[in-house]
Scaffold this motif. Structure first.
Motif, PDB file in Angstrom:
ATOM      1  N   LEU A  11      11.170   2.466  -9.015  1.00 47.59           N
ATOM      2  CA  LEU A  11      10.507   1.372  -9.713  1.00 47.59           C
ATOM      3  C   LEU A  11       9.938   0.446  -8.644  1.00 47.59           C
ATOM      4  O   LEU A  11      10.612  -0.478  -8.190  1.00 47.59           O
ATOM      5  N   PHE A  12       8.728   0.734  -8.192  1.00 51.41           N
ATOM      6  CA  PHE A  12       8.117  -0.048  -7.133  1.00 51.41           C
ATOM      7  C   PHE A  12       7.587  -1.372  -7.675  1.00 51.41           C
ATOM      8  O   PHE A  12       7.141  -1.453  -8.809  1.00 51.41           O
ATOM      9  N   ARG A  70       7.315  -6.849   6.243  1.00 52.87           N
ATOM     10  CA  ARG A  70       6.015  -7.099   5.601  1.00 52.87           C
ATOM     11  C   ARG A  70       6.264  -7.749   4.252  1.00 52.87           C
ATOM     12  O   ARG A  70       7.211  -7.417   3.562  1.00 52.87           O
ATOM     13  N   SER A  71       5.405  -8.665   3.877  1.00 55.39           N
ATOM     14  CA  SER A  71       5.533  -9.279   2.560  1.00 55.39           C
ATOM     15  C   SER A  71       4.359  -8.838   1.702  1.00 55.39           C
ATOM     16  O   SER A  71       3.290  -8.510   2.208  1.00 55.39           O
ATOM     17  N   GLY A  72       4.561  -8.802   0.419  1.00 52.64           N
ATOM     18  CA  GLY A  72       3.518  -8.377  -0.494  1.00 52.64           C
ATOM     19  C   GLY A  72       3.285  -6.878  -0.482  1.00 52.64           C
ATOM     20  O   GLY A  72       2.267  -6.408  -0.948  1.00 52.64           O
ATOM     21  N   ALA A  73       4.237  -6.121   0.065  1.00 54.63           N
ATOM     22  CA  ALA A  73       4.122  -4.665   0.118  1.00 54.63           C
ATOM     23  C   ALA A  73       4.701  -4.067  -1.163  1.00 54.63           C
ATOM     24  O   ALA A  73       5.462  -4.715  -1.878  1.00 54.63           O
ATOM     25  N   GLU A  74       4.351  -2.829  -1.447  1.00 54.97           N
ATOM     26  CA  GLU A  74       4.922  -2.128  -2.586  1.00 54.97           C
ATOM     27  C   GLU A  74       6.317  -1.668  -2.164  1.00 54.97           C
ATOM     28  O   GLU A  74       6.469  -0.832  -1.277  1.00 54.97           O
ATOM     29  N   THR A  75       7.365  -2.247  -2.761  1.00 53.83           N
ATOM     30  CA  THR A  75       8.740  -1.983  -2.348  1.00 53.83           C
ATOM     31  C   THR A  75       9.576  -1.450  -3.508  1.00 53.83           C
ATOM     32  O   THR A  75       9.207  -1.581  -4.672  1.00 53.83           O
ATOM     33  N   ALA A 127      12.812  -1.912   0.317  1.00 50.11           N
ATOM     34  CA  ALA A 127      12.097  -1.283   1.421  1.00 50.11           C
ATOM     35  C   ALA A 127      10.732  -0.803   0.932  1.00 50.11           C
ATOM     36  O   ALA A 127      10.588  -0.374  -0.211  1.00 50.11           O
ATOM     37  N   CYS A 128       9.743  -0.862   1.826  1.00 49.20           N
ATOM     38  CA  CYS A 128       8.404  -0.368   1.481  1.00 49.20           C
ATOM     39  C   CYS A 128       8.414   1.162   1.559  1.00 49.20           C
ATOM     40  O   CYS A 128       9.378   1.777   1.999  1.00 49.20           O
TER      41      CYS A 128
END
Length: 82
Positions: free
Chosen positions: A13-14, A24-29, A52-53
């Motif tokens: 569930l990204f 990194r911020s705003g990454a798909e995690t 985690a991304c």
């Protein structure tokens, strides 16, 4: 004392957020675990989700599989002076 619990996600569930490994911020995690501190007299228990991304998740999975492929790691040779 802080405990760290990592789990391999089931159906991923990204969501957008910060990666705790590469920062990194705003990454798909995806959430992969928690960091928790116990409560006690004068202390409040906290639980922080760890996400985690995609790149770091791939790195963690590769490291996990490599550790299980060769679980016996030789740190020192027999008779080594250190």
């Amino acid at each position: 004392m802080i405990s760290l619990r990592l789990t391999v996600p089931g159906p991923a569930l990204f969501h957008l957020g910060p990666c705790f490994l590469c920062r990194r911020s705003g990454a798909e995690t995806v959430r992969i675990g928690t960091m928790a501190s116990p409560g006690g007299p004068g202390h409040r228990a906290y639980e922080t989700p760890l996400c985690a991304c995609r790149d770091c998740l791939g790195y963690l999975l590769a490291m996990h599989h490599a550790a299980h492929a060769d679980p016996a790691r030789r740190c020192l040779a027999p008779g080594h002076p250190h």
